[in-house]
Write an enzyme that holds these catalytic residues in place. Structure first.
Site, PDB file in Angstrom:
ATOM      1  N   GLU A 192       3.322  -9.735  -1.686  1.00 47.41           N
ATOM      2  CA  GLU A 192       4.080 -10.642  -0.806  1.00 47.41           C
ATOM      3  C   GLU A 192       4.551 -11.886  -1.553  1.00 47.41           C
ATOM      4  O   GLU A 192       5.531 -12.515  -1.186  1.00 47.41           O
ATOM      5  CB  GLU A 192       3.238 -11.033   0.425  1.00 47.41           C
ATOM      6  N   CYS A 221       1.790   0.180   8.729  1.00 46.00           N
ATOM      7  CA  CYS A 221       0.798  -0.770   8.226  1.00 46.00           C
ATOM      8  C   CYS A 221      -0.552  -0.134   8.513  1.00 46.00           C
ATOM      9  O   CYS A 221      -0.851   0.217   9.659  1.00 46.00           O
ATOM     10  CB  CYS A 221       0.953  -2.089   8.995  1.00 46.00           C
ATOM     11  N   HIS A 270       1.548  -1.711   1.190  1.00 45.63           N
ATOM     12  CA  HIS A 270       1.981  -2.570   0.088  1.00 45.63           C
ATOM     13  C   HIS A 270       1.691  -1.945  -1.281  1.00 45.63           C
ATOM     14  O   HIS A 270       2.339  -2.259  -2.270  1.00 45.63           O
ATOM     15  CB  HIS A 270       1.250  -3.924   0.132  1.00 45.63           C
ATOM     16  N   CYS A 297      -2.729   1.340   2.013  1.00 46.30           N
ATOM     17  CA  CYS A 297      -2.040   0.119   2.454  1.00 46.30           C
ATOM     18  C   CYS A 297      -0.592   0.289   2.003  1.00 46.30           C
ATOM     19  O   CYS A 297      -0.344   0.670   0.856  1.00 46.30           O
ATOM     20  CB  CYS A 297      -2.669  -1.098   1.791  1.00 46.30           C
ATOM     21  N   ASP A 345       5.489  -3.598  10.366  1.00 43.41           N
ATOM     22  CA  ASP A 345       4.472  -3.908   9.353  1.00 43.41           C
ATOM     23  C   ASP A 345       4.143  -5.395   9.429  1.00 43.41           C
ATOM     24  O   ASP A 345       4.876  -6.181  10.020  1.00 43.41           O
ATOM     25  CB  ASP A 345       5.000  -3.563   7.955  1.00 43.41           C
ATOM     26  N   SER A 346       3.045  -5.753   8.781  1.00 39.43           N
ATOM     27  CA  SER A 346       2.682  -7.168   8.698  1.00 39.43           C
ATOM     28  C   SER A 346       3.668  -7.938   7.812  1.00 39.43           C
ATOM     29  O   SER A 346       3.701  -9.161   7.865  1.00 39.43           O
ATOM     30  CB  SER A 346       1.283  -7.297   8.102  1.00 39.43           C
TER      31      SER A 346
END
Lengths: 278, 278
Positions: free
Chosen positions: A155, A76, A189, A187, A13-14
């Site tokens: 994040e 991701c 996240h 997403c 993932d990012s």
């Protein structure tokens, strides 16, 4: 060398978002070993060009392939949209993304064939969800919305604040007037913001987190390829390009277990080199 | 010859129960063509020996293989328990059963790692669910119960009667004292009784119908093998070894659409012949 079914699953993932998928893999497939890679230093991927995200994805895949892997999971959405097909074409092991499982879950859930998708700019601009949904189910009504403010909330560890609530309500306004009974969190996240998102959308909209479905699809693919692990206690590893401490803090909080985080550096992988290596 | 992705999906069952799976395949994969086979004349399979059920399954598979198929779905738990592995070994196209998807759905749903399974005698005696569940998730607590009275309720068209309610309440008594938060309907006939079963089990128990999950797994496998269909209006076919009229009546009621039903006769397939043919 131990047999392929005892090899690890590479999850990338990012940043920390893909941990929502890793957590579901741990829950649904407790015998599987995970090697997780979060490219926190270069997060978010959402606003970057497709070419750049593809390049980054190849670099992470290249890093992970130094270990014996039996499958790779691109956890991701932005990277899935930009690079899934290319990575799949170059590897012999199964490569899964998060878009197909999320699309399938939405098709399963919708009663009025009317689905909304939220994601990063990269994911929404790619049209990947709409393409995947309509490929399987051409009669679906699909609305899409980019929510670029959401990833930074997660994040930066602000996901449970009043500010987060305000940003989410504001961002989702364009969806208030749309007819939909199912919303895809496009997403990885976003599941960390699921409570707030559900609050804004109301109880008549089913919220689809691709994490659960992606773990179930991984289970399906591993079983059909006779690749399920048999070990009792897997030993996971976590890599980040950013601060190991800050990754560890968010990851332990989310996973509910103590983990060891390793800092990693990525090598640039040129397209020509790629063909040679993979 | 049209390309493989336009070939049909063969779905088979001992009778009409597998229509719960066929209906979900139609809903989640509206471009796919289904050739459905219900062996109504020899239904139920539940009380028969494993060897006999395996023999019957091979006969149906042999019948269906006269058509170009891209996948076979054994939409009967008893037949899945008795013959899935053997059919899989002999065919090159993907062969899916209903036990693995149901098990995976239960693992996804359970919060306390505590799952119940109901099915025919054949399915429960085979231990197939317990084996599949524990293969993936060794820490699960699994309770099993045979409910031989349920299939006849459905096949005889009594599923919405007071008698059905009474039979179901009586059959599920052994599960009243068990701790479980998830119940697998381990027979494709049971979703037709889901309302009554849920009423007896109470609202804290999630009811898992393998139909939804099996259709989603079929979608996963077809997509990963690049076998999704592209046509707009598939033309399904339905075959039965019993009365076409009575099959049609139940099927049209359940599927909510007019269908044409063909009567079919099965040829005995000997084990030696099997190896030659498949």
């Amino acid at each position: 060398m131990y047999p392929a079914n005892e090899h690890a699953i590479g999850i990338l993932d990012s940043g920390v978002g893909g941990l929502t998928v890793a957590k579901e893999v741990m829950r649904q497939l407790p015998r599987e070993t995970i090697y997780y890679f979060g490219d926190t230093k270069r997060c978010p991927y959402g606003p970057r060009s497709e070419q750049e995200v593809r390049q980054f994805t190849f670099e992470i895949v290249h890093f992970l392939l130094q270990f014996p892997l039996k499958a790779i999971l691109i956890a991701c959405n932005t990277a899935t949209a930009a690079a899934l097909e290319q990575v799949r074409q170059q590897l012999e092991i199964p490569v899964l993304g998060v878009i197909e499982p999320g699309a399938r879950a939405a098709i399963k859930a919708t009663k009025q064939n009317s689905v909304g998708v939220i994601g990063t700019e990269g994911t929404i601009q790619s049209g990947a969800y709409e393409k995947t949904l309509k490929r399987i189910h051409p009669m679906l009504n699909v609305s899409s919305l980019a929510c670029p403010a959401f990833v930074p909330l997660v994040e930066s560890g602000q996901r449970q604040t009043a500010y987060a609530r305000q940003v989410i309500a504001e961002s989702l306004k364009p969806f208030q007037s749309k007819k939909m009974d199912t919303l895809i969190l496009g997403c990885t996240h976003y599941p960390l913001l699921a409570g707030l998102i559900a609050g804004v959308m109301g109880k008549d909209v089913a919220i689809i987190s691709s994490a659960e479905e992606t773990a179930a699809e991984l289970s399906t693919i591993l079983q059909h390829q006779h690749l399920l692990a048999r070990r009792e206690k897997p030993l996971h590893r976590f890599f980040t390009t950013g601060s190991a401490d800050s990754f560890k803090k968010i990851a332990q909080d989310w996973l509910g277990q103590a983990i060891r985080v390793e800092t990693a550096e990525l090598e640039p992988v040129t397209p020509a080199y790629r063909v040679k290596v993979f």
